[in-house]
Design a protein around this motif. Structure first.
Motif, PDB file in Angstrom:
ATOM      1  N   VAL A 129       1.186  -1.088  -0.054  1.00 19.45           N
ATOM      2  CA  VAL A 129       0.049  -0.232   0.196  1.00 19.45           C
ATOM      3  C   VAL A 129       1.075   1.301   0.113  1.00 19.45           C
ATOM      4  O   VAL A 129       1.824   0.763   1.111  1.00 19.45           O
ATOM      5  CB  VAL A 129      -0.733   0.585   1.236  1.00 19.45           C
ATOM      6  N   LEU A 130       0.809   1.996  -1.655  1.00 20.80           N
ATOM      7  CA  LEU A 130       1.395   3.072  -1.000  1.00 20.80           C
ATOM      8  C   LEU A 130       0.857   4.803  -1.502  1.00 20.80           C
ATOM      9  O   LEU A 130       0.054   4.521  -2.524  1.00 20.80           O
ATOM     10  CB  LEU A 130       2.905   2.455  -2.466  1.00 20.80           C
ATOM     11  N   PRO A 131       0.770   5.383  -0.106  1.00 14.86           N
ATOM     12  CA  PRO A 131       0.198   6.429  -0.234  1.00 14.86           C
ATOM     13  C   PRO A 131       1.025   7.592  -0.972  1.00 14.86           C
ATOM     14  O   PRO A 131       2.283   7.772  -1.059  1.00 14.86           O
ATOM     15  CB  PRO A 131       0.243   6.976   0.536  1.00 14.86           C
ATOM     16  N   LEU A 132       0.620   7.849  -1.917  1.00 16.58           N
ATOM     17  CA  LEU A 132       1.014   9.061  -3.018  1.00 16.58           C
ATOM     18  C   LEU A 132       0.489  11.161  -2.319  1.00 16.58           C
ATOM     19  O   LEU A 132       0.082  11.083  -1.925  1.00 16.58           O
ATOM     20  CB  LEU A 132       0.479   9.088  -4.331  1.00 16.58           C
ATOM     21  N   TRP A 133       1.895  11.206  -1.572  1.00 21.66           N
ATOM     22  CA  TRP A 133       1.698  12.697  -1.345  1.00 21.66           C
ATOM     23  C   TRP A 133       2.291  13.796  -2.335  1.00 21.66           C
ATOM     24  O   TRP A 133       2.945  13.467  -3.558  1.00 21.66           O
ATOM     25  CB  TRP A 133       2.543  12.817  -0.018  1.00 21.66           C
ATOM     26  N   THR A 134       2.013  14.909  -1.832  1.00 20.21           N
ATOM     27  CA  THR A 134       2.674  15.910  -2.846  1.00 20.21           C
ATOM     28  C   THR A 134       4.207  15.893  -3.140  1.00 20.21           C
ATOM     29  O   THR A 134       4.469  16.588  -4.507  1.00 20.21           O
ATOM     30  CB  THR A 134       2.689  17.368  -1.808  1.00 20.21           C
ATOM     31  N   ASP A 135       5.019  15.554  -2.807  1.00 19.79           N
ATOM     32  CA  ASP A 135       6.052  14.850  -3.093  1.00 19.79           C
ATOM     33  C   ASP A 135       6.205  14.485  -3.923  1.00 19.79           C
ATOM     34  O   ASP A 135       8.102  13.461  -4.284  1.00 19.79           O
ATOM     35  CB  ASP A 135       6.816  15.279  -1.885  1.00 19.79           C
ATOM     36  N   THR A 136       5.494  13.286  -4.406  1.00 20.02           N
ATOM     37  CA  THR A 136       5.856  12.116  -4.894  1.00 20.02           C
ATOM     38  C   THR A 136       6.232  12.520  -6.279  1.00 20.02           C
ATOM     39  O   THR A 136       6.284  13.390  -7.299  1.00 20.02           O
ATOM     40  CB  THR A 136       4.702  11.220  -5.491  1.00 20.02           C
ATOM     41  N   ARG A 137       7.262  11.732  -6.536  1.00 20.00           N
ATOM     42  CA  ARG A 137       8.231  11.820  -8.440  1.00 20.00           C
ATOM     43  C   ARG A 137       7.939  10.306  -8.847  1.00 20.00           C
ATOM     44  O   ARG A 137       8.151   9.188  -8.282  1.00 20.00           O
ATOM     45  CB  ARG A 137       8.862  12.504  -7.648  1.00 20.00           C
ATOM     46  N   ILE A 138       8.192  10.224 -10.096  1.00 20.77           N
ATOM     47  CA  ILE A 138       7.975   8.916 -11.029  1.00 20.77           C
ATOM     48  C   ILE A 138       8.997   9.081 -11.944  1.00 20.77           C
ATOM     49  O   ILE A 138       8.834   9.618 -12.979  1.00 20.77           O
ATOM     50  CB  ILE A 138       6.136   8.531 -11.738  1.00 20.77           C
ATOM     51  N   HIS A 139       9.321   8.320 -12.251  1.00 20.46           N
ATOM     52  CA  HIS A 139      11.040   8.486 -13.273  1.00 20.46           C
ATOM     53  C   HIS A 139      10.743   6.670 -14.105  1.00 20.46           C
ATOM     54  O   HIS A 139      10.464   5.595 -13.408  1.00 20.46           O
ATOM     55  CB  HIS A 139      11.963   8.088 -12.113  1.00 20.46           C
ATOM     56  N   LEU A 140      11.298   7.293 -15.089  1.00 20.81           N
ATOM     57  CA  LEU A 140      10.993   5.768 -15.916  1.00 20.81           C
ATOM     58  C   LEU A 140      12.749   5.109 -15.512  1.00 20.81           C
ATOM     59  O   LEU A 140      13.701   6.233 -15.694  1.00 20.81           O
ATOM     60  CB  LEU A 140      10.796   6.309 -17.117  1.00 20.81           C
ATOM     61  N   ASP A 141      12.739   3.974 -15.937  1.00 16.09           N
ATOM     62  CA  ASP A 141      14.602   3.688 -15.845  1.00 16.09           C
ATOM     63  C   ASP A 141      14.128   3.159 -16.366  1.00 16.09           C
ATOM     64  O   ASP A 141      16.136   2.857 -16.810  1.00 16.09           O
ATOM     65  CB  ASP A 141      14.265   2.939 -14.302  1.00 16.09           C
ATOM     66  N   GLY A 142      14.100   3.299 -17.885  1.00 18.99           N
ATOM     67  CA  GLY A 142      14.695   2.824 -18.723  1.00 18.99           C
ATOM     68  C   GLY A 142      15.077   0.928 -19.606  1.00 18.99           C
ATOM     69  O   GLY A 142      15.775   0.703 -20.057  1.00 18.99           O
ATOM     70  N   ASP A 143      14.366   0.332 -18.388  1.00 27.07           N
ATOM     71  CA  ASP A 143      14.442  -1.207 -18.468  1.00 27.07           C
ATOM     72  C   ASP A 143      13.380  -1.373 -17.954  1.00 27.07           C
ATOM     73  O   ASP A 143      13.231  -3.184 -17.885  1.00 27.07           O
ATOM     74  CB  ASP A 143      15.345  -1.158 -17.302  1.00 27.07           C
ATOM     75  N   GLY A 144      11.865  -0.932 -18.476  1.00 23.36           N
ATOM     76  CA  GLY A 144      10.946  -1.573 -18.908  1.00 23.36           C
ATOM     77  C   GLY A 144       9.842  -1.245 -17.478  1.00 23.36           C
ATOM     78  O   GLY A 144       9.039  -1.367 -17.300  1.00 23.36           O
TER      79      GLY A 144
END
Length: 385
Positions: free
Chosen positions: A2-17
């Protein structure tokens, strides 16, 4: 998970799928289990939308937002080893080895030799007067016992000596259920098991959880810096230590050296748990662990925490006095009623006007205390009756 998402949440693609989600100073890496699973575009879009909502409404850790998440977190049924794997971090300075339960391949000849060196080295160092021997003396005796030349393991042996030296400095028992120690204590499995530790509070950003499949961990990922806001975590650390106490287990609180971050956290726990002021809690901890020395910023935060606890105590005393007067009045009025009338708190909460009339109180007086306080007053009555 379970992962709450806050204002500081960032999503990054890692280039490995896959992709990573960083939030609340934690990084969670998601990797596809198959080529088919790489088709995660819709999931990624949903994540971005949720992050936008969090930023729009200013959802921040410790706030009253997303409180419903705890309902689902309490129902996670995965074993502790898998849950702890989410806390693994790639950029820590002190890395843990694979958990014992994860060993699947036959160890190499070098790995077997290193394990034997580690065992024999500990035995030798425990028997020697370390003030009067050199590293070379210990390495020579180790070679004699193992009947081989260990020149190629010289660096490994030197590193292990440092680790063993640190582990020989035992953690400090602050309370019956709380130990305060260092990185070395947290990495000493035999010592942890012998002292009955089942919970480990890791107050570092740079040190990994060494045995995630064997102990219950709670991580406060911070550095020992002036800018670190450690006070923000003391409510969570108090709950974690209290949970260990309630379970009849012992909790090790550690940082790098057991001097500043972890010591401050234990002092804060003592202040809240036993109602001590900062001076009393600090002296108590320092008397048992003389190296205790929170950095100046943490000392200021402890002073602020003392003020917060004092305010809560004053509010509680004030409320208790008011509740006591109201309780006595209500009890007096209730005694005047027929014994056949049911004193029902839920009816009070549902119909405050009826309750006011029942007790011959003005409705406006009842309103001043509020519904929640009326419920507390009822339980106060039942305790002192």
């Amino acid at each position: 998970m379970v992962l709450p998402l806050w204002t500081d949440t960032r999503i990054h693609l890692d280039g490995d799928g896959g992709f990573s989600v960083s939030t609340d100073n934690k990084i969670h890496v998601f990797k596809p289990v198959s080529v088919q699973a790489m088709w995660w575009v819709s999931a990624l879009q949903s994540l971005h939308k949720a992050c936008e909502v969090a930023r729009c409404h200013n959802y921040f850790p410790g706030s009253l937002f997303l409180t419903w998440v705890s309902y689902y977190q309490s129902r996670v049924s995965s074993d502790q080893a898998r849950i702890n794997e989410w806390n693994a971090m790639q950029d820590v300075q002190s890395h843990r080895a694979d958990s014992p339960v994860l060993f699947s391949e036959v160890p190499t000849e070098r790995e077997r030799t290193e394990r034997l060196i580690k065992t024999r080295l500990r035995e030798i160092m425990m028997q020697k007067d370390l003030e009067n021997v050199t590293s070379k003396d210990i390495r020579t005796e180790l070679e004699m016992q193992m009947v081989c030349n260990l020149r190629e393991f010289k660096e490994y042996i030197d590193n292990e000596m440092i680790v063993i030296l640190g582990q020989m400095d035992r953690p400090t028992e602050i309370f019956e259920h709380v130990y305060l120690g260092s990185e070395w204590n947290a990495s000493n499995l035999e010592e942890l098991q012998n002292t009955g530790v089942q919970y480990i509070l890791n107050v570092t950003r740079e040190i990994d959880n060494f045995f995630p499949s064997l102990f219950e961990y709670h991580n406060i990922r911070v550095y020992d810096e002036e800018a670190t806001d450690l006070l923000a975590y003391w409510n969570d650390t108090y709950k974690f230590i209290s949970r260990a106490k309630k379970a009849g287990a012992k909790c090790l609180v550690h940082c790098k050296m057991g001097v500043s971050r972890s010591a401050s956290t234990v002092i804060a726990y003592a202040m809240k748990e036993y109602g001590w002021d900062l001076e009393q809690a600090f002296e108590y901890v320092k008397e048992r662990r003389v190296v205790t020395k929170p950095n100046p910023s943490f000392m200021r935060q402890l002073e602020e925490y003392q003020g917060i606890l004092m305010q809560f105590k004053m509010l509680f005393v004030t409320y208790s006095v008011v509740a006591g007067h109201v309780a006595k009045y209500l009890m007096c009025k209730c005694r005047q009623l027929s014994d056949h009338i049911l004193f029902d708190p839920f009816l009070q909460l549902s119909f405050p006007k009826w309750f006011a009339g029942l007790c011959n109180l003005e409705y406006t007086t009842i309103q001043k205390f509020g519904v929640c306080n009326l419920k507390n007053i009822y339980f106060y009555i039942t305790r002192i009756h």
